[in-house]
Design an enzyme around this catalytic site. Sequence first.
Site, PDB file in Angstrom:
ATOM      1  CB  CYS A  72      13.547   3.363  -7.761  1.00  0.00           C
ATOM      2  SG  CYS A  72      13.603   2.571  -9.393  1.00  0.00           S
ATOM      3  NE  ARG A  79      12.770  -0.356   1.997  1.00  0.00           N
ATOM      4  CZ  ARG A  79      11.915  -0.983   1.181  1.00  0.00           C
ATOM      5  NH1 ARG A  79      10.727  -1.335   1.615  1.00  0.00           N
ATOM      6  NH2 ARG A  79      12.274  -1.265  -0.056  1.00  0.00           N
ATOM      7  CB  CYS A  86      10.051   2.280  -5.408  1.00  0.00           C
ATOM      8  SG  CYS A  86       9.541   0.585  -5.098  1.00  0.00           S
ATOM      9  CE  LYS A 127       4.863   1.818   0.321  1.00  0.00           C
ATOM     10  NZ  LYS A 127       5.455   2.115  -1.007  1.00  0.00           N
ATOM     11  CE  LYS A 139       3.701  -1.489  -2.075  1.00  0.00           C
ATOM     12  NZ  LYS A 139       4.957  -1.346  -2.828  1.00  0.00           N
ATOM     13  CB  CYS A 167       9.620  -1.893 -12.564  1.00  0.00           C
ATOM     14  SG  CYS A 167       9.154  -1.761 -10.828  1.00  0.00           S
ATOM     15  CB  CYS A 177      15.385  -3.540  -8.198  1.00  0.00           C
ATOM     16  SG  CYS A 177      13.610  -3.854  -7.999  1.00  0.00           S
ATOM     17  NE  ARG A 214       5.908  -2.351   3.083  1.00  0.00           N
ATOM     18  CZ  ARG A 214       6.343  -2.783   1.905  1.00  0.00           C
ATOM     19  NH1 ARG A 214       7.100  -1.995   1.148  1.00  0.00           N
ATOM     20  NH2 ARG A 214       6.033  -3.988   1.467  1.00  0.00           N
TER      21      ARG A 214
END
Length: 564
Positions: A436, A78, A485, A216, A214, A481, A442, A147
Amino acid sequence: MALNQDKSKLSEVEHIKEKSKYLEGTIQDSLKDEVTGNLYAQDQQLIKFHGSYVQSDRELDKERKAQKLEPLYSFMIRVRVPGGVATPEQWLVIDELATKYGMPTLKLTTRQAFELHNIYKHDLKQTIKEINASALDSIAACGDVNRNVMNSVNPYTSAIHEDVQQVALRVSEHLTPRTTAYYKIWVNEEQVVGPEEEAPIDEPIYGKTYLPRKFKITFAIPPYNDTDVFAHDIGLIAIEENEKLIGFNIVIGGGMGMTFGDDSTYPRIGNVIGFAPSENIPDICEKIVTVQRDYGNRENRKNSRFKYTIDRLGLDFIRKEINDRLGYELAPARPFEFTTNGDSYGWIKGRNGKWFNTLYIEGGRVKDTDLFQLRKGLRAIAQILEGGDFRLTGNQNVVIGNVSEALKPEVDKLLVQYGIVAHQEVSSLHKHSIACVALNLCPLANSEAERYLPSLINRIHGLLEKNSIGEEPITIRMTGCPNGCGRPYLGEIGFVGRAPGKYNLYLGASFNGDRLNVLYKEALDEAEILQTLDPLIASFAKEKHADEHFGDYVVRKQIVQHIN
């Protein structure tokens, strides 16, 4: 009140981070191991901080297992694009790397990053090294750190966009990890970009074990919420007076992920906690990050995001802690209004006199097909786009930006030549959709998303056409899922993969991204999805108020009970 004084209760990832020598670990040894296409177990966690995840082609797993082979491991990289703006030269580099080392497509993510897929271990170092040579990087694109910092790229907002972009870039730089392990491993200590300090150093903001999970941050410029500012740990809403940026409203505690069957996990909309002038924003973001660093749950990673810290300790406690660390109280929030979290398509002349063309990119996948050559066309445009840029949107689209009056006809010619213009003629449903990656790449996906959503939208669009509202804009989000995302919980219609071919259906988010949707029905196949939506769309077409959106309609009619 900080958690985790008992180290025996910490998650395994916390121990890995602590022993990693500021994220170096044994990654270099893992890369040299030719016995496997994977990394050592601890390095699979650490490489996330360097911007990469281990993946495999799940459709080949059974066949390879029967042949007594390990899964066909590869890596996703990424690439951070702070504020979403890349130069034509950078676009060409990423495009070339996809051909040289990976799957010959580009993935534009929902957080304004590039993703390269199917990079094999023996090419991983060279790929990241070449990314850095373009003045982009992958450090902190994943992992327990802040991120990629997002920003609105909508061309209507160009009067203050550059000022907001500069604040976003300062925040990004301020919160980029200071470890030199990234450059030591991938760039042979040639720091093309990044901190100038020489190793060894510590992390003045993050500390030795970084964040619990994480983090954001996103900026948005009203009236466009194209970055879904309420879905992030920190959201910064630009406040404008007389076409001048005066500061930002600050939102904290948004987050999309959840786990099926675990009621302690849930999506959450952020809270507006105040206003601050632009010059204070990097320091405010730092102080908020340190609150999460010190109080976040490091024992159970499912409950470690900032949203859970806020709900566990209380918003008042968190607000006071932020103010105490700042040494002053945030000012009251200023009025603002969002009208949409979608993109505006086609050519628009910005207030700077330059032209901007937002292109719809299905699923964010830049590829060539038998029908049209999107990737080749954008490559050709990048080669002539002197003084222009490419702007990745939070909706997986791209803006060909800052095009001069003289160059615009040449760009138009290429868009026609490669068939791109003809394939912009899709429904409003398609243009308000996000999916996604999901299967087959994934490892967390329960079901399809990117490869399936376009065909499902075609069928839903048929329901709208049957009721004479074929171009009604409705936001539709699909993920394979529940981790969120594609921000499915902000779709007026949201699909979350439960099992192969089965989706939970969510309804009732707002069109502008300030209200979550609600679970309506579980584990539906395609026929059941269409059977469920058919009467709802029919009643919406007959009973909707003027300018009422579908999400507002289902809430008004109490088809779902709004709980935000």
